[in-house]
Design a protein around this motif. Structure first.
Motif, PDB file in Angstrom:
ATOM      1  N   PRO A   1     -10.909   5.207  45.584  1.00 39.55           N
ATOM      2  CA  PRO A   1     -10.110   4.128  46.744  1.00 39.55           C
ATOM      3  C   PRO A   1      -9.746   2.958  46.224  1.00 39.55           C
ATOM      4  O   PRO A   1      -8.551   2.289  46.665  1.00 39.55           O
ATOM      5  CB  PRO A   1     -11.461   3.563  47.575  1.00 39.55           C
ATOM      6  CG  PRO A   1     -12.100   5.086  47.376  1.00 39.55           C
ATOM      7  CD  PRO A   1     -11.990   5.700  46.016  1.00 39.55           C
TER       8      PRO A   1
ATOM      9  N   ARG B   1      -2.584   3.451  50.394  1.00 36.80           N
ATOM     10  CA  ARG B   1      -3.538   2.785  51.427  1.00 36.80           C
ATOM     11  C   ARG B   1      -3.315   2.915  53.005  1.00 36.80           C
ATOM     12  O   ARG B   1      -3.627   3.957  54.133  1.00 36.80           O
ATOM     13  CB  ARG B   1      -4.091   1.701  51.482  1.00 36.80           C
ATOM     14  CG  ARG B   1      -4.588   2.002  49.626  1.00 36.80           C
ATOM     15  CD  ARG B   1      -5.606   0.350  50.286  1.00 36.80           C
ATOM     16  NE  ARG B   1      -4.588  -1.136  50.695  1.00 36.80           N
ATOM     17  CZ  ARG B   1      -4.086  -1.966  49.839  1.00 36.80           C
ATOM     18  NH1 ARG B   1      -4.281  -1.961  47.914  1.00 36.80           N
ATOM     19  NH2 ARG B   1      -3.259  -2.814  50.210  1.00 36.80           N
TER      20      ARG B   1
ATOM     21  N   ARG C   1      -2.646   7.338  54.057  1.00 42.55           N
ATOM     22  CA  ARG C   1      -4.104   7.777  54.375  1.00 42.55           C
ATOM     23  C   ARG C   1      -4.550   6.999  55.585  1.00 42.55           C
ATOM     24  O   ARG C   1      -5.511   8.089  56.110  1.00 42.55           O
ATOM     25  CB  ARG C   1      -5.111   7.227  53.213  1.00 42.55           C
ATOM     26  CG  ARG C   1      -6.689   7.350  53.278  1.00 42.55           C
ATOM     27  CD  ARG C   1      -7.716   6.554  52.644  1.00 42.55           C
ATOM     28  NE  ARG C   1      -9.243   6.787  52.260  1.00 42.55           N
ATOM     29  CZ  ARG C   1     -10.133   6.490  52.278  1.00 42.55           C
ATOM     30  NH1 ARG C   1      -9.633   5.298  51.279  1.00 42.55           N
ATOM     31  NH2 ARG C   1     -11.163   6.339  51.870  1.00 42.55           N
ATOM     32  N   SER C   2      -4.851   5.848  55.643  1.00 38.58           N
ATOM     33  CA  SER C   2      -5.125   5.799  57.423  1.00 38.58           C
ATOM     34  C   SER C   2      -4.043   5.944  58.531  1.00 38.58           C
ATOM     35  O   SER C   2      -4.223   6.666  58.843  1.00 38.58           O
ATOM     36  CB  SER C   2      -4.769   3.783  57.079  1.00 38.58           C
ATOM     37  OG  SER C   2      -5.321   3.117  58.239  1.00 38.58           O
TER      38      SER C   2
END
Length: 302
Positions: free
Chosen positions: A273, A281, A284-285
């Motif tokens: 991560p 990021r 992914r969110s």
């Protein structure tokens, strides 16, 4: 000629685009170049390396073994350079994000949601590639991988995305003949070789012996759906990822209300991560938010 000297950055950009799109014409459109110019740049790189990177076909190009081995390093280097430039001199106008996904998830989940992501993140150029076999994922570069099954072989960190519900589907004509689970055995059953949960798992849940079943092996749920759509037999839907694919083939549940939980899950896999780039990021969110609303259905397509 010193073949160890780093090739021209423009050659590498052109090679990456042509390899990813499998077309000099599509690469040319993406790079705002002419197809002959793309071909010339690729030939210059091949001459520099002393090895062919593509095999040319009338309407497409395919990577040679050397080209396939070279591509991940080129993509990783371009992404690293892009990230460093954005970090030192201000964010680039558009950052690339490479996501590799199993075919059914890419087609059934990512494709319908693609425009939602690009609308939310217009500064991220999302590139999706697909695979089906383990080797497809172990020899290709990507920021993030979406796999089905055990995630530990593909990265140190992972997020569980969702599971699946299995139920038999067929053309309306065939489905109308299926009144009881035993009626399934009168038709060819399309089985996906790469899944742990298949017809034997469904038979066990239905308390059906399955003796004498005519099983036709295929390599993907997409192929099973295509065959079932042409009346070649009964496939297993894998909801919710397979829902758009089953609808596109005109398939309907054979035994409405009958569904069996699968044995494995989809996972988002990445190295660590702390090392994820900003576009990764963001993806992914976004993905975790969107798949939380995709609940496996019970014996019917949502």
């Amino acid at each position: 000629m010193d073949r160890t000297r780093i090739p021209s950055l423009n050659w590498l950009r052109v090679f990456e685009a042509a390899a990813r799109t499998e077309s000099f014409a599509r690469a040319a459109a993406e790079l705002n170049m002419s197809p002959p110019a793309v071909s010339q740049q690729v030939k210059a790189l091949e001459s520099h390396l002393g090895m062919a990177l593509f095999t040319r076909q009338p309407h497409a190009v395919r990577l040679t073994e050397a080209g396939r081995a070279y591509l991940p390093s080129v993509q990783m280097s371009l992404v690293s350079l892009e990230t460093s430039t954005a970090g030192l001199f201000g964010r680039a106008r558009e950052e690339r994000l490479y996501v590799q996904a199993v075919h059914i998830f890419a087609q059934g989940v990512l494709a319908p949601l693609f425009t939602d992501f690009t609308a939310r993140h217009p500064d991220i150029a999302l590139h999706i590639t697909t695979g089906n076999a383990v080797e497809d994922f172990t020899h290709a570069f990507s920021d993030l991988k979406i796999i089905f099954g055990a995630p530990s072989a593909f990265g140190r960190a992972h997020d569980q995305l969702m599971g699946e519900m299995l139920y038999p589907v067929a053309t309306p004509e065939i489905a109308a003949r299926i009144k009881t689970p035993a009626d399934l055995l009168a038709h060819p059953l399309l089985e996906v070789a790469t899944h742990r949960a298949g017809w034997p798992h469904v038979f066990e849940s239905l308390k059906l012996l399955g003796a004498g079943a005519r099983v036709v092996m295929v390599d993907s749920t997409v192929m099973a759906a295509a065959l079932a759509g042409h009346g070649a037999g009964i496939a297993l839907a894998r909801a919710p990822a397979s829902d758009p694919i089953m609808r596109a083939q005109g398939l309907v549940p054979c035994l409405p209300g009958v569904a069996v939980p699968g044995l494995e899950y989809y996972h988002l896999v990445y190295p660590d991560p702390g090392t994820l780039r900003r576009p990764a990021r963001a993806f992914r969110s976004w993905l975790m938010e969107r798949v939380s609303a995709l609940e496996p259905v019970s014996g019917g397509m949502s």
